[in-house]
Design an enzyme around this catalytic site. Sequence first.
Site, PDB file in Angstrom:
ATOM      1  N   HIS A 129      -3.415  -6.148   1.468  1.00  0.00           N
ATOM      2  CA  HIS A 129      -2.770  -5.915   2.586  1.00  0.00           C
ATOM      3  C   HIS A 129      -2.722  -7.558   2.505  1.00  0.00           C
ATOM      4  CE1 HIS A 129      -2.762  -1.482   3.902  1.00  0.00           C
ATOM      5  NE2 HIS A 129      -2.932  -1.686   3.120  1.00  0.00           N
ATOM      6  N   GLU A 153      -1.425  -8.358   5.161  1.00  0.00           N
ATOM      7  CA  GLU A 153      -1.333  -8.861   6.444  1.00  0.00           C
ATOM      8  C   GLU A 153      -2.765  -8.778   7.014  1.00  0.00           C
ATOM      9  OE1 GLU A 153      -0.924  -5.951   5.309  1.00  0.00           O
ATOM     10  OE2 GLU A 153      -1.106  -3.744   6.007  1.00  0.00           O
ATOM     11  N   CYS A 192       0.623  -1.221  -0.172  1.00  0.00           N
ATOM     12  CA  CYS A 192      -0.059   0.279  -0.466  1.00  0.00           C
ATOM     13  C   CYS A 192       1.248   1.372   0.060  1.00  0.00           C
ATOM     14  CB  CYS A 192      -1.192  -0.335   1.941  1.00  0.00           C
ATOM     15  SG  CYS A 192      -2.438   0.986   1.103  1.00  0.00           S
TER      16      CYS A 192
END
Lengths: 731, 83, 83, 233
Positions: free
Chosen positions: D203, D205, D86
Amino acid sequence: MKNNMSYRDLGIGDDEYRMILDFMGREPNELELGMFSVMWSEHCGYKNSRPLLKLFPTKGEHVIQGPGENAGVIDIGDNDALVFKIESHNHPSAIEPYQGAATGVGGIVRDIFTMGARPVALLNSLRFGEPYDERVKELLAGVVAGIGDYGNCLGIPTVGGEIYFNDCYKENPLVNAMCIGLVKKDEIKRAVASRIGSPIMLVGAKTGRDGIHGATFASEELSEESTAKRPAVQVGDPFMEKLLIEACLELIKEDLIDGMQDLGAAGLVSSVAETASKEGCGVVIDVLKVPRREEGMTPYEVMLSESQERMLVIPKEGKEKRIAEIFDKWGLDAVVIGQVTDDGIFRVFEGEKEVAAVPVVALTEGCPVYVREGIKPDYYRKVQGLNEDELLSVNLTEAFKKLLASPNIASKKWVFSQYDYQVMTNTVVVPGDGDAAVLRIKGTKKGFAASTDCNSRMVYLNPYEGGMMTVCEAARNLACVGAKPLALTNCLNFGNPEKPEIYWQFKEAVKGMAKAAEFLGTPVVSGNVSLYNESSNGAVYPTPVVGMVGLLEDIENRRDMAFKNEGDIICLLGRLRRELGGSEYLYVCHGMESGRVPEVDLEEEKSLINLLLELTSLKVLSSCHDISEGGLAVALAESAIKGGIGFSVKLESLDAGILFSEAPTRAVVSLNKDNISKLKEVSSKWGIEVHVLGRTGGEEIIIAGEENEAVSLNLEEARQIWGERLQCLMK
Amino acid sequence: MYKVDVFVVLKPGVLDPKGEAVKKSLNVMGYEGVNEVRIGKFIEVWLDAESREDALRQAEKMSKELLANPVIEDYRVKIVEGE
Amino acid sequence: MYKVDVFVVLKPGVLDPKGEAVKKSLNVMGYEGVNEVRIGKFIEVWLDAESREDALRQAEKMSKELLANPVIEDYRVKIVEGE
Amino acid sequence: MRFGIVVFPGSNCDADCYYVIKDVMHEEAFYVWHKERDLSSFDAVILPGGFSYGDYLRAGAIARFSPVMSAVKEFADKGGLVIGICNGFQILLEAGLLPGAMLRNKSLKFICDQVHLKVSRTDTPFTHLFSEGEVIKIPIAHGEGNYYCDPETLESLKSNRQIIFTYSSPEGLEDEEYNPNGSIANIAGIINKKGNVLGMMPHPERCSEAVLGGTDGFKVFASMINWAKEASR
Ligand SMILES: Nc1ncnc2c1ncn2[C@@H]1O[C@H](COP(=O)(O)OP(=O)(O)O)[C@@H](O)[C@H]1O
Ligand SMILES: [Mg+2]
């Protein structure tokens, strides 16, 4: 006389001016008068609301800190605590929606980390006129972008909220923001316990002329006149706020400070006074030490400026150097602007020259309190008179579609997709999926849930019942996702309290809320009051927003509203009710906002909540969704759309009442057929009715009556109507 | 067709966090002489109009109505002909 | 002190969705003659410099390094003295 | 394996990345302050998401002047694994470690949602645990994720097989309808020529644990760890 002219301009009444003369023992100068004017405004002094706020229950086994601090704190076990508060930014948002809403988020976040907590979740509660008008759409778009951009930049997920449209909010939208923080119990920062001689540091943004008299402005009705004297609009700087959060939390981790105080409404005046008032101390400030953004600012402007992203820090003895190092690491300038003294006087210097000296208590406790008389408004009796039997009959399938398309019911994805609701990787029930947001607490099995609620139409029709309903709905929402409701914060948005009819609404609503909060064991730990929400069109509906927080002992037991499996049994928990008073159905299909508000039975509500909590630990439910706007039919449809699974149910009869009643204390659940006996057993223990309605499955939504009639709709069509409505309106 | 340039700047006194951040960063990059930076918008509008005056009048009006936010911004309009 | 104006515009060919949206709004609002709108940045920089040339040189350099991204943007620098 | 997670002022997914590496992947994670100049002790570097310097001016524009960025370049030149997620991707673009630039989303709005990505290459350190053409579900959250490059650059990205992730339908159809932000050629993530620097807008994560509703992101980190372990053997 000059002052005589100006005190009224500052919103100070004749009697109040006399009180000021008594406190001072002389004529106040302009700055002193300005200090009184902001501290004695409704926004800071709560002069119309304090007596009513006393009605709220504020104690309970989980309460660590009730009202009176920057935010409330509750104990959730294992040395963990949650800190939360909700606050309004209505008037600034009416003027400049993007910045008004953004700085509203900034303000509430500061209240949370001021307590030593890391802000971990944001919610909001929004009210606008109906979204068919260009100006309203502009306001809506601006507010949503402002909330999103600010919270997104901070990296705090915006996980929930609510949004309603009604033309009573057309000129005076409501923008309430709530923040929740997580803190270790032994790191909570309370009142700024000031040592005599302790320096006072100011850190964060430089001071400009923004928002001078914002607090006073917020305490008046919006009119052309007030628009003309409006203060310079505050612009938010979320990057600065992010640095402040990180730096301030580092100070706390290293135990370097006695306390912190954010600068909010009334700027330095209010935060410095609050700092000193806690211990009966005095304080001296030198305005020349305050870093400024603009040239030629007077002491008056420096003291009253509402520039955002600023904090006061009171260092522990001998820690100034380390504090400066930490601020420096984060690229922040911190300066000592004054000192705590022992004479109880708030003194302002401009270099050598003393420019104001006011007793601290005069500014804080000295603020007058008004206990007003309420009068039951004329409309109240009229709206109770609606005879539901006399309503023209409508095609129920058409009515159902209209309801799904009502902006008050349709999916709010257009709004929440602009919010980063996942940053921090804790959000396990995301916006739109459940009746409340659920977040895990890393390193534990626990989680917490939060929801903001208020059906202001109900509150308008019956403030007392509506107030109870608001608290009940919030608690029920938490129970639906599997969380035990613990405590609440509230934002009381009303019109001008000097009008007896408004004061009546205010008082009745607070009484209703207090009653329900007491009964359900969810004390009030913080809140905010926003009065004078009026425009040329009159007052907004009474809108006492409740933000409630609850605990999940085991995050694995969380629930959302989506149907999960084909062939699950669908049940209604609670009574089959038909009251249509205050419903969205009456508004959408008959153009009426009236009727008798369906009664809340607090005993039954408590039982339903307990039942839902017991079902949580037994893991018998596949989905759960409470019945609110749009009634049973809409609740069923939402579960179906969310799960992508249709359903077929059968009711004893098919009428608008049974389909669309918004009577409280009910939930729609789905479960495996093997669990049905367990459900019935536990429900009967709690005295809650169970109605087996039908089954999930297929591509259709079918609600049948005893005869051949039925409401039916293709699931995909329902999804389109409900899912795309707001997006289409906002194109 | 006329081309009009519209300059939209924050009103004096209104905080400009972006400008402030850019200024700091320029200072760190070695541009120590930079005292202030303010960031506004530069809007180029190509439009058909009856005359130069008409183009200017329209541009003024649309700036007030849409391009600038009068609560926090000022604007300036300049005509650039022959494009 | 010198004042320098920096104009940052999107390169021709790079899509400007914001400009496009503004154009459409203007058309809807009745400005039917508006054919195109492009939105860039107008950056005002106040700096101390040894000379006019030095100020200009610095402004050029900071524009290239930071104020504009050469992949998508062009810039123009203009000195406005006596401020 | 030692991961360095760079913290710029305004980064806000640093803690999320740290958590994934340490508590989910059970590897070593370290925060690296943006003023650091040495990354040689790490096996991989993560530039996390967020709003470095508020994303003021342009996303990633100011962050690229942080001292740590020269170290990141050096680290990458020596073949170290770098992943920019990002805002991290935006910084890599601004710093020139990857080609192209980010424009504002076509909708002009910030978008937080779940999207599908097609994994178009599985012979990289970041994707070798995926299967060829696999479609994964992953969250996005950005306002400036509209990837842009000139036609020549796009050609070279294609011919060098540098496009790793593209926005697609759940079935893997790379159609404009499934492009959330207007990115050229539906690009969601690209790699450098050498194959050790990845930038991606989505993302991973945020979807590395079942409790968060998906685990497709797990494989990105697992690939990196697995690759490093193989390499050191
Ligand atoms: N409606 C309410 N219910 C409970 N507490 C309230 C309410 N309104 C204000 N309070 C409490 O009064 C105190 C002062 O509020 P406020 O002036 O908004 O604080 P701050 O200056 O920190 O923003 C706070 O402790 C707040 O929680
Ligand atoms: Mg406060």
